[in-house]
Design a protein around this motif. Structure first.
Motif, PDB file in Angstrom:
ATOM      1  N   VAL A   1      15.173   3.197  -1.889  1.00 27.01           N
ATOM      2  CA  VAL A   1      14.530   4.760  -1.637  1.00 27.01           C
ATOM      3  C   VAL A   1      15.846   5.823  -2.194  1.00 27.01           C
ATOM      4  CG1 VAL A   1      13.873   6.289   0.056  1.00 27.01           C
ATOM      5  CG2 VAL A   1      13.426   4.081   0.124  1.00 27.01           C
ATOM      6  N   LEU A   2      15.178   6.678  -3.013  1.00 24.76           N
ATOM      7  CA  LEU A   2      16.121   7.780  -3.526  1.00 24.76           C
ATOM      8  C   LEU A   2      15.577   8.887  -2.879  1.00 24.76           C
ATOM      9  CD1 LEU A   2      18.150   8.589  -5.709  1.00 24.76           C
ATOM     10  CD2 LEU A   2      16.206   9.047  -7.174  1.00 24.76           C
ATOM     11  N   SER A   3      16.622   9.793  -2.402  1.00 23.70           N
ATOM     12  CA  SER A   3      16.331  11.104  -1.619  1.00 23.70           C
ATOM     13  C   SER A   3      17.475  11.823  -2.033  1.00 23.70           C
ATOM     14  CB  SER A   3      16.150  11.004   0.072  1.00 23.70           C
ATOM     15  OG  SER A   3      17.586  10.466   0.324  1.00 23.70           O
ATOM     16  N   SER A   4      17.707  13.213  -1.456  1.00 23.24           N
ATOM     17  CA  SER A   4      18.642  14.131  -1.813  1.00 23.24           C
ATOM     18  C   SER A   4      19.056  14.794  -0.280  1.00 23.24           C
ATOM     19  CB  SER A   4      18.334  15.155  -2.877  1.00 23.24           C
ATOM     20  OG  SER A   4      17.213  16.138  -2.129  1.00 23.24           O
TER      21      SER A   4
ATOM     22  N   ASN B   1       0.767  -1.078   0.013  1.00 25.38           N
ATOM     23  CA  ASN B   1       0.111  -0.022   0.085  1.00 25.38           C
ATOM     24  C   ASN B   1       0.800   1.342   0.123  1.00 25.38           C
ATOM     25  OD1 ASN B   1      -2.203  -1.578   0.182  1.00 25.38           O
ATOM     26  ND2 ASN B   1      -2.263  -1.859   2.503  1.00 25.38           N
ATOM     27  N   ALA B   2       2.203   1.091  -0.194  1.00 24.16           N
ATOM     28  CA  ALA B   2       3.057   2.140  -0.138  1.00 24.16           C
ATOM     29  C   ALA B   2       3.294   2.970  -1.452  1.00 24.16           C
ATOM     30  CB  ALA B   2       4.456   1.898   0.380  1.00 24.16           C
ATOM     31  N   ASP B   3       3.455   4.240  -1.842  1.00 22.37           N
ATOM     32  CA  ASP B   3       3.484   4.724  -2.877  1.00 22.37           C
ATOM     33  C   ASP B   3       4.513   4.775  -3.295  1.00 22.37           C
ATOM     34  OD1 ASP B   3       0.941   5.910  -2.588  1.00 22.37           O
ATOM     35  OD2 ASP B   3       1.659   7.792  -1.647  1.00 22.37           O
ATOM     36  N   GLN B   4       4.816   4.137  -4.640  1.00 23.33           N
ATOM     37  CA  GLN B   4       6.266   4.044  -5.414  1.00 23.33           C
ATOM     38  C   GLN B   4       6.366   4.731  -6.682  1.00 23.33           C
ATOM     39  OE1 GLN B   4       6.886  -0.298  -5.772  1.00 23.33           O
ATOM     40  NE2 GLN B   4       6.463  -0.661  -3.686  1.00 23.33           N
ATOM     41  N   PHE B   5       7.451   5.129  -6.607  1.00 22.54           N
ATOM     42  CA  PHE B   5       7.799   5.991  -7.997  1.00 22.54           C
ATOM     43  C   PHE B   5       8.795   5.482  -8.832  1.00 22.54           C
ATOM     44  CE2 PHE B   5       6.764   8.126  -4.018  1.00 22.54           C
ATOM     45  CZ  PHE B   5       5.437   9.096  -4.534  1.00 22.54           C
ATOM     46  N   SER B   6       8.610   5.809 -10.170  1.00 22.12           N
ATOM     47  CA  SER B   6       9.676   5.547 -11.212  1.00 22.12           C
ATOM     48  C   SER B   6      10.819   6.515 -10.965  1.00 22.12           C
ATOM     49  CB  SER B   6       9.021   5.796 -12.638  1.00 22.12           C
ATOM     50  OG  SER B   6       8.923   7.120 -12.709  1.00 22.12           O
ATOM     51  N   LEU B   7      11.885   6.285 -11.834  1.00 22.02           N
ATOM     52  CA  LEU B   7      13.156   7.050 -11.433  1.00 22.02           C
ATOM     53  C   LEU B   7      12.836   8.591 -11.774  1.00 22.02           C
ATOM     54  CD1 LEU B   7      16.212   7.382 -10.666  1.00 22.02           C
ATOM     55  CD2 LEU B   7      16.743   6.517 -12.903  1.00 22.02           C
ATOM     56  N   ILE B   8      12.389   8.853 -12.908  1.00 19.61           N
ATOM     57  CA  ILE B   8      11.996  10.049 -13.385  1.00 19.61           C
ATOM     58  C   ILE B   8      11.195  10.746 -12.534  1.00 19.61           C
ATOM     59  CG2 ILE B   8      10.892  11.284 -15.395  1.00 19.61           C
ATOM     60  CD1 ILE B   8      13.408  10.068 -16.081  1.00 19.61           C
TER      61      ILE B   8
ATOM     62  N   PHE C   1      11.859   8.833  -1.533  1.00 15.80           N
ATOM     63  CA  PHE C   1      10.973   8.243  -2.362  1.00 15.80           C
ATOM     64  C   PHE C   1      11.248   6.550  -2.752  1.00 15.80           C
ATOM     65  CE2 PHE C   1      10.874  12.888  -2.973  1.00 15.80           C
ATOM     66  CZ  PHE C   1       9.466  13.200  -3.158  1.00 15.80           C
ATOM     67  N   THR C   2      10.346   5.851  -2.453  1.00 15.61           N
ATOM     68  CA  THR C   2      10.451   4.574  -2.725  1.00 15.61           C
ATOM     69  C   THR C   2      10.451   4.309  -4.432  1.00 15.61           C
ATOM     70  OG1 THR C   2       9.485   4.013  -0.772  1.00 15.61           O
ATOM     71  CG2 THR C   2       9.747   1.984  -2.382  1.00 15.61           C
ATOM     72  N   LEU C   3      11.340   3.583  -4.870  1.00 10.53           N
ATOM     73  CA  LEU C   3      11.403   3.333  -6.430  1.00 10.53           C
ATOM     74  C   LEU C   3      10.709   1.955  -6.539  1.00 10.53           C
ATOM     75  CD1 LEU C   3      15.101   4.329  -7.163  1.00 10.53           C
ATOM     76  CD2 LEU C   3      12.926   5.662  -7.226  1.00 10.53           C
TER      77      LEU C   3
END
Length: 295
Positions: A265-268, A65-72, A274-276
């Motif tokens: 996870v990608l962050s800065s 149920n977690a929001d997952q994102f593409s790299l872009i 943001f979970t990939l």
């Protein structure tokens, strides 16, 4: 006439009965049942404690149920948090969450990414100051080179470097100096196991300046994967290389302990994570060219 002794006995019985009526015996409190209840309660608590075994793995959350994102998409949102900042100052960071035991061996390695992340790493090289190895170290970008000079600074508590390597010819002097108590807790003590006792000093310094090091801590691996000025293609190449090497490290440890990748996870520097989902772009993603230029 009755004898006086025959009258004393009835009177004594009457006195005893009257005293008994005036001063009835006070009932005693039954302490035994209460004590038995207390001991029973404590025993039940002890049994519950024995049943609860300590957790030997890290807590992992369900990603269904977690929001997952593409790299872009992840880069798009991250750059929105970094508006107004220098693209070369902030960096993209990868966080790999593992399914692993708490007390098991950890993963640790160093790699060179296709597009190196420039970092201000200060490298110390322990080598004879007038040797060719010292000259190669200075040419490669080492900030501090020498033997006795380095030993004295460390003993005085002056540690102005982030990495430390030692040439094989200077290893004996390093051990005699007894710097392990100072450099060991900081993770700076050169050793053969960590690959920081080398013969080719120049190449090692170049790999450190352009390479990236990662280590598992509490079931998570964190590493800088790129700068905000990188294009999505450059980020994709760096992530792919990192994941391939990490999977090889996990495969080598399968004989001793089981490790699996749970979340990426990608962050800065200034953004949340943001979970990939493993995809390069989604159906509603913006064109990659819009993420290649300045903010």
């Amino acid at each position: 006439m009755a004898h006086p002794r025959s009258l004393v006995a009835p009177w004594s019985r009457l006195a005893a009965s009257s005293l008994a009526r005036r001063h009835p015996e006070t009932p005693r409190i039954a302490l035994l049942p209460l004590q038995s209840l207390r001991t029973a309660a404590t025993k039940s608590k002890d049994k519950d404690k024995k049943k609860r075994k300590p957790r030997n793995t890290f807590v992992q959350y369900d990603l269904k149920n977690a929001d997952q994102f593409s790299l872009i998409d992840a880069m798009h949102y991250i750059r929105a948090f970094e508006v107004g900042r220098n693209p070369s100052s902030s960096k993209y960071e990868m966080h790999i969450r593992l399914r692993s035991l708490k007390n098991g061996p950890v993963i640790r390695n160093r790699l060179r990414l296709p597009h190196p992340v420039k970092t201000d790493v200060r490298i110390c090289v322990i080598a004879p100051p007038d040797s060719k190895h010292a000259a190669e170290a200075r040419a490669a970008g080492a900030s501090l080179v020498g033997e006795e000079e380095v030993f004295n600074q460390v003993k005085e508590g002056v540690i102005e470097f982030d990495r430390c390597i030692c040439h094989t010819e200077s290893l004996q002097k390093l051990n005699k100096a007894g710097l392990g108590r100072v450099l060991g807790p900081k993770g700076l003590m050169p050793s053969v196991k960590t690959g920081t006792v080398v013969t080719n000093v120049g190449a090692t310094v170049k790999n450190m300046t352009g390479g990236s090091e990662y280590r598992e801590k509490l079931g998570v691996i964190r590493m800088a994967i790129g700068q905000l000025g990188f294009t999505p293609e450059e980020m994709q190449n760096n992530i792919k290389t990192f994941m391939e090497i990490l999977k090889k490290d996990i495969a080598q440890m399968s004989d001793r302990i089981s490790k699996e990748i749970h979340e990426v996870v990608l962050s800065s520097t200034n953004s949340p994570g943001f979970t990939l989902n493993g995809e390069y772009k989604g159906p509603d993603s913006i064109p990659p060219k819009e993420l290649s230029g300045p903010f």
